[in-house]
Design an enzyme around this catalytic site. Structure first.
Site, PDB file in Angstrom:
ATOM      1  N   TRP A 121      26.662 -41.806  93.976  1.00 58.81           N
ATOM      2  CA  TRP A 121      28.016 -41.263  93.912  1.00 58.81           C
ATOM      3  C   TRP A 121      28.727 -41.870  95.115  1.00 58.81           C
ATOM      4  O   TRP A 121      28.400 -41.536  96.264  1.00 58.81           O
ATOM      5  CB  TRP A 121      27.991 -39.738  93.993  1.00 58.81           C
ATOM      6  CG  TRP A 121      29.337 -39.111  93.778  1.00 58.81           C
ATOM      7  CD1 TRP A 121      29.928 -38.818  92.575  1.00 58.81           C
ATOM      8  CD2 TRP A 121      30.260 -38.686  94.777  1.00 58.81           C
ATOM      9  NE1 TRP A 121      31.154 -38.249  92.774  1.00 58.81           N
ATOM     10  CE2 TRP A 121      31.387 -38.158  94.114  1.00 58.81           C
ATOM     11  CE3 TRP A 121      30.260 -38.722  96.176  1.00 58.81           C
ATOM     12  CZ2 TRP A 121      32.490 -37.656  94.811  1.00 58.81           C
ATOM     13  CZ3 TRP A 121      31.362 -38.217  96.859  1.00 58.81           C
ATOM     14  CH2 TRP A 121      32.464 -37.687  96.171  1.00 58.81           C
ATOM     15  N   LYS A 171      37.561 -25.633  84.566  1.00 62.32           N
ATOM     16  CA  LYS A 171      36.691 -26.199  83.520  1.00 62.32           C
ATOM     17  C   LYS A 171      37.468 -27.233  82.706  1.00 62.32           C
ATOM     18  O   LYS A 171      36.976 -28.311  82.434  1.00 62.32           O
ATOM     19  CB  LYS A 171      36.163 -25.117  82.567  1.00 62.32           C
ATOM     20  CG  LYS A 171      35.123 -24.154  83.094  1.00 62.32           C
ATOM     21  CD  LYS A 171      33.771 -24.739  83.355  1.00 62.32           C
ATOM     22  CE  LYS A 171      33.661 -25.325  84.706  1.00 62.32           C
ATOM     23  NZ  LYS A 171      33.155 -24.570  85.793  1.00 62.32           N
ATOM     24  N   ASN A 231      20.814 -41.041 100.778  1.00 63.65           N
ATOM     25  CA  ASN A 231      21.745 -40.018 100.302  1.00 63.65           C
ATOM     26  C   ASN A 231      22.320 -39.355 101.547  1.00 63.65           C
ATOM     27  O   ASN A 231      21.560 -38.876 102.387  1.00 63.65           O
ATOM     28  CB  ASN A 231      20.982 -38.997  99.443  1.00 63.65           C
ATOM     29  CG  ASN A 231      21.818 -37.773  99.091  1.00 63.65           C
ATOM     30  OD1 ASN A 231      23.033 -37.839  99.090  1.00 63.65           O
ATOM     31  ND2 ASN A 231      21.159 -36.672  98.802  1.00 63.65           N
ATOM     32  N   GLY A 232      23.645 -39.349 101.681  1.00 59.51           N
ATOM     33  CA  GLY A 232      24.271 -38.750 102.871  1.00 59.51           C
ATOM     34  C   GLY A 232      25.355 -39.681 103.386  1.00 59.51           C
ATOM     35  O   GLY A 232      25.786 -40.592 102.677  1.00 59.51           O
ATOM     36  N   CYS A 235      24.172 -38.291  95.180  1.00 58.80           N
ATOM     37  CA  CYS A 235      23.211 -39.388  95.078  1.00 58.80           C
ATOM     38  C   CYS A 235      21.817 -38.803  94.870  1.00 58.80           C
ATOM     39  O   CYS A 235      21.485 -37.742  95.394  1.00 58.80           O
ATOM     40  CB  CYS A 235      23.170 -40.287  96.293  1.00 58.80           C
ATOM     41  SG  CYS A 235      24.718 -41.088  96.662  1.00 58.80           S
ATOM     42  N   GLU A 277      39.047 -20.256  86.904  1.00 58.77           N
ATOM     43  CA  GLU A 277      37.821 -20.909  86.444  1.00 58.77           C
ATOM     44  C   GLU A 277      38.064 -21.636  85.112  1.00 58.77           C
ATOM     45  O   GLU A 277      37.578 -22.756  84.912  1.00 58.77           O
ATOM     46  CB  GLU A 277      36.709 -19.852  86.330  1.00 58.77           C
ATOM     47  CG  GLU A 277      35.379 -20.345  85.825  1.00 58.77           C
ATOM     48  CD  GLU A 277      34.728 -21.455  86.654  1.00 58.77           C
ATOM     49  OE1 GLU A 277      35.212 -21.771  87.750  1.00 58.77           O
ATOM     50  OE2 GLU A 277      33.753 -22.042  86.160  1.00 58.77           O
ATOM     51  N   HIS A 282      58.093 -16.811  89.434  1.00 57.06           N
ATOM     52  CA  HIS A 282      58.372 -17.354  90.764  1.00 57.06           C
ATOM     53  C   HIS A 282      58.173 -18.865  90.804  1.00 57.06           C
ATOM     54  O   HIS A 282      57.999 -19.432  91.874  1.00 57.06           O
ATOM     55  CB  HIS A 282      57.498 -16.656  91.814  1.00 57.06           C
ATOM     56  CG  HIS A 282      57.768 -15.182  91.894  1.00 57.06           C
ATOM     57  ND1 HIS A 282      58.962 -14.673  92.345  1.00 57.06           N
ATOM     58  CD2 HIS A 282      57.028 -14.111  91.511  1.00 57.06           C
ATOM     59  CE1 HIS A 282      58.929 -13.355  92.273  1.00 57.06           C
ATOM     60  NE2 HIS A 282      57.759 -12.988  91.754  1.00 57.06           N
ATOM     61  N   GLU A 284      38.247 -30.428  84.787  1.00 54.72           N
ATOM     62  CA  GLU A 284      37.035 -31.181  85.128  1.00 54.72           C
ATOM     63  C   GLU A 284      36.549 -32.062  83.983  1.00 54.72           C
ATOM     64  O   GLU A 284      36.183 -33.201  84.199  1.00 54.72           O
ATOM     65  CB  GLU A 284      35.881 -30.194  85.423  1.00 54.72           C
ATOM     66  CG  GLU A 284      35.747 -29.747  86.843  1.00 54.72           C
ATOM     67  CD  GLU A 284      34.556 -28.793  87.006  1.00 54.72           C
ATOM     68  OE1 GLU A 284      33.798 -29.002  87.943  1.00 54.72           O
ATOM     69  OE2 GLU A 284      34.391 -27.849  86.207  1.00 54.72           O
ATOM     70  N   LYS A 309      27.374 -33.282  90.619  1.00 53.26           N
ATOM     71  CA  LYS A 309      26.948 -31.883  90.553  1.00 53.26           C
ATOM     72  C   LYS A 309      26.753 -31.285  91.944  1.00 53.26           C
ATOM     73  O   LYS A 309      27.231 -30.208  92.250  1.00 53.26           O
ATOM     74  CB  LYS A 309      25.630 -31.828  89.768  1.00 53.26           C
ATOM     75  CG  LYS A 309      25.083 -30.441  89.597  1.00 53.26           C
ATOM     76  CD  LYS A 309      25.669 -29.796  88.396  1.00 53.26           C
ATOM     77  CE  LYS A 309      25.269 -28.360  88.235  1.00 53.26           C
ATOM     78  NZ  LYS A 309      26.365 -27.586  87.642  1.00 53.26           N
ATOM     79  N   ARG A 365      23.431 -35.960  89.937  1.00 53.50           N
ATOM     80  CA  ARG A 365      23.829 -35.967  91.349  1.00 53.50           C
ATOM     81  C   ARG A 365      24.829 -37.066  91.671  1.00 53.50           C
ATOM     82  O   ARG A 365      25.403 -37.104  92.770  1.00 53.50           O
ATOM     83  CB  ARG A 365      22.595 -36.148  92.240  1.00 53.50           C
ATOM     84  CG  ARG A 365      21.526 -35.096  92.033  1.00 53.50           C
ATOM     85  CD  ARG A 365      20.329 -35.396  92.879  1.00 53.50           C
ATOM     86  NE  ARG A 365      20.656 -35.311  94.281  1.00 53.50           N
ATOM     87  CZ  ARG A 365      20.613 -34.196  94.995  1.00 53.50           C
ATOM     88  NH1 ARG A 365      20.234 -33.073  94.431  1.00 53.50           N
ATOM     89  NH2 ARG A 365      20.929 -34.197  96.265  1.00 53.50           N
TER      90      ARG A 365
HETATM   91  C1  G6P Z   1      30.596 -29.273  92.639  1.00 57.74           C
HETATM   92  C2  G6P Z   1      30.239 -28.900  91.217  1.00 57.74           C
HETATM   93  C3  G6P Z   1      30.827 -27.538  90.895  1.00 57.74           C
HETATM   94  C4  G6P Z   1      30.350 -26.505  91.889  1.00 57.74           C
HETATM   95  C5  G6P Z   1      30.654 -26.931  93.330  1.00 57.74           C
HETATM   96  C6  G6P Z   1      29.954 -26.031  94.335  1.00 57.74           C
HETATM   97  O1  G6P Z   1      31.957 -29.494  92.752  1.00 57.74           O
HETATM   98  O2  G6P Z   1      30.727 -29.865  90.309  1.00 57.74           O
HETATM   99  O3  G6P Z   1      30.430 -27.163  89.588  1.00 57.74           O
HETATM  100  O4  G6P Z   1      30.971 -25.282  91.634  1.00 57.74           O
HETATM  101  O5  G6P Z   1      30.174 -28.259  93.558  1.00 57.74           O
HETATM  102  O6  G6P Z   1      28.578 -26.212  94.205  1.00 57.74           O
HETATM  103  P1  G6P Z   1      27.479 -25.147  94.553  1.00 57.74           P
HETATM  104  O7  G6P Z   1      26.179 -25.823  94.204  1.00 57.74           O
HETATM  105  O8  G6P Z   1      27.603 -24.887  96.022  1.00 57.74           O
HETATM  106  O9  G6P Z   1      27.722 -23.941  93.738  1.00 57.74           O
END
Ligand code: G6P
Length: 608
Positions: free
Chosen positions: A72, A485, A97-98, A2, A481, A504, A488, A603, A27
């Site tokens: 969010w 990606k 926010n929280g 948020c 990773e 396995h 996501e 994010k 956010r």
């Molecule tokens: C969210 C983001 C990711 C990120 C993760 C950890 O899930 O979408 O891209 O890796 O948070 O965030 P940070 O800011 O702690 O790296």
């Protein structure tokens, strides 16, 4: 998650609020809203769409004081009735926010007291609570302070009242919030990018701070209620760095910014002739001399960076390294080792689970702490004794790209500094590593030239529902990773396996419809990997191999090769990340998803 923005000024603040929200949309983006005071009344506009929809809806809204929010969803589905601001009795408006953990108890108490709830959110209790105190004749500041003592949980809030057109109250505990200082106008925001069009002068609030802002002045009160001064700082974030420029998406822009981001992160080291612990802080040399292991705590992509670092730290520096997902570590019973260096890795420095894991580690007696983080003023940086800032610049796309590769660069430096301190790095090796680090940005630039080829390859993924990523050793986390990606942003289910684990279980999934993407560096495990690839091919699986030069893996029916320009030794994971980022990006384009704001994600995950 948020985003909050607020303003009290002599001009109409609605354009400032909307511009701020647009910049905070990363956010959270399932709904947005704003409220202003106009002619002694609260005027609220909310929308379930994006900020652009809110902008259309608020074309005629005007006011000199206002608060706004991009959401969010945590409590209550994304809908207009659950969108912030929340209002009590047409009088008090709140953005938050929280998460308020005791909201059910407060809600039933306030309902009994006659308050009518119009949303499913936890936030609405804050509005009614403040109203209940304000109705008894206390000031807005005192009513907010009294209400905050009743809240359990995390918050950053902005509050205004219909009968108070020159007073904005804000407070934070557990969620980020800062003040912006203008000329005869003041602002609040979740992060500085929201305020760059109006001011660079900011005050970072501390935990428990409550602030009363007017047009001409502001007063800060700490958690005990005492009046305090906090330094006004000038943000160095450039306005251009948060603009899209020539790119279609922030993710594409951020992928392309990696050579510069790496050069910036490595600048101080690459310009010197030797590695010194001081790059991690003044106390680093003494701390590093006192440790016998490393404990890395992080979430998401940052956790993957930690997994790569484990290989480096154990192999090069000879120091034991454990890597834990922060949300797991904070709740499990672990065996603390006060001689361990706790390393938290985070792009935002705000992630709730990472912060909680760090605090948990500290409560267990871990005194040696290091933050590797992209936001200098963030909570995590402030909570740690040592720090290394990645200098990736603002990362807006939800899927992390340049933050990841710069985290890897910082972790490699940590490895080298520890290796040197522990007598495991000769002067010659040190120079060789420095040479390779200096070369890294241009090596990444070369990999980016694969973009057109990868864009063509991505067409083959448009109709796929699943994908398997394989890697070995140092590159297994890169496979993780790559899979993250892809899922996501393209919503294709993707899993990563260490290639040796194929037989396995996951081999059972392989058929002609299962693309198998493999990271194939020219390293000691290459021959083993080749055998694993044969196992896939023998079962009809379609292989997409990102292969270094001289790997002698050749294109054939069902085997697509992407030739990487060079093998980068220990730095190879950084290079091999780039094509996987590009692949995910171009597959998402094929699928027409919202690349920078994928569904259900945000994010900065500032809630548990
Ligand atoms: C969210 C983001 C990711 C990120 C993760 C950890 O899930 O979408 O891209 O890796 O948070 O965030 P940070 O800011 O702690 O790296």
């Amino acid at each position: 998650m948020c985003g909050i923005v607020g303003a009290v000024a002599q001009r109409n603040v609605v354009p400032i609020l909307l511009e701020g929200l647009q910049r905070l949309e990363y956010r959270g983006y399932d709904s947005a809203g704003l409220v202003v005071v106009h002619d002694g009344k609260l005027e609220r506009v909310r929308s379930t769409g994006r900020v652009v929809d809110l902008t259309e809806k608020s074309a005629t809204t005007q006011g000199h004081i206002g608060i706004a929010h991009t959401r969010w969803a945590t409590h209550g589905v994304p809908s207009e009735r659950n969108a912030h601001p929340h209002i009590s009795k047409n009088h008090i408006a709140v953005v938050h926010n929280g998460i308020i953990e005791n909201y059910e108890e407060l809600r039933s108490r306030l309902t009994t007291a006659g308050y009518e709830f119009t949303s499913d959110t936890d936030t609405e209790v804050i509005a009614h609570l403040i109203h209940s105190h304000y109705a008894h004749g206390t000031s807005l500041l005192a009513a907010t302070q009294a209400s905050l003592t009743e809240l359990v949980g995390a918050y950053a809030i902005g509050v205004i009242a219909a009968d108070n057109p020159d007073q904005l109250i804000c407070a934070r505990r557990g969620s980020p919030l800062l003040l912006g200082v203008g000329i005869d106008e003041h602002f609040i925001a979740s992060d500085v990018s929201a305020l760059l069009p109006v001011t660079r002068k900011v005050v970072y609030l501390e935990e428990g701070d409550v602030v009363e802002l007017g047009r001409l002045a502001y007063q800060i009160f700490d958690a005990t209620g005492a009046r305090v001064e906090r330094a006004v700082q000038t943000s160095e974030m450039s306005n251009e760095s948060v603009q899209l420029g020539e790119y279609t998406h922030y993710m594409q822009k951020e992928i392309h910014e990696q050579p510069q981001a790496l050069a910036d992160t490595l600048e101080s080291v690459c310009n010197s002739q030797s590695l010194v612990p001081g790059i991690f802080g003044a106390e680093a040399a003494a701390t590093f001399a006192d440790i016998n292991s490393i404990l890395i705590l992080a979430c998401g992509t940052s956790h993957h960076a930690g997994l790569v670092a484990k290989f480096w730290l154990e192999e090069i520096a000879g120091i034991t390294c454990n890597v834990e997902i922060a949300s797991e570590y904070r709740y499990r019973t672990s065996v603390p080792n006060p001689k361990s260096l706790v390393v938290v890795i985070s792009q935002s420095g705000e992630t709730a689970d990472t912060q909680a894991a760090l605090n948990h580690a500290k409560s267990l007696g871990h005194g040696h702490t290091l933050a590797i983080c992209n936001v200098a003023e963030s909570a995590l940086v402030r909570l740690c004794k040592l720090r290394m800032l990645t200098r990736a610049g603002p990362e807006i796309g939800v899927a992390s790209t340049k933050a990841f590769t710069t985290q890897l660069a910082a972790l490699f430096l940590l490895t080298l500094v520890l290796a040197k301190q522990r007598g495991r790095l000769t002067a010659e090796q040190e120079q060789q590593h420095l040479h390779e680090l200096r070369h890294l940005p241009s090596a990444v630039q070369k990999v980016l030239e694969l973009e057109p080829q990868i864009a063509m390859l991505a067409v083959k993924f448009a109709n796929k529902h699943n994908a398997l990523f394989l890697g070995r050793g140092l590159h297994y986390p890169i496979a993780l990773e790559g899979a993250l990606k892809l899922k996501e942003i393209s919503y294709i289910h993707a899993e990563a396996y260490p290639a040796g684990e194929l037989k396995h279980g996951p081999l059972a999934l392989v058929d002609k419809d299962m693309p198998v993407i493999s990271v194939a560096p020219n390293d000691a495990l290459l021959e083993k990997l080749k055998s694993n690839l044969q196992e896939v091919r023998a079962r009809g699986g379609e292989l997409y191999v990102f292969a270094d030069a001289n790997t002698h893996i050749h294109a054939a029916d069902g085997i697509h090769i992407m030739q990487m320009p060079e093998h980068a030794g220990y730095l190879s994971p950084i290079l091999h990340t780039i094509p996987l980022q590009l692949l995910a990006y171009y597959v998402a384009l094929q699928k027409g998803t919202d690349v920078d704001k994928p569904r259900n994600l945000a994010k900065s995950v500032t809630v548990e």
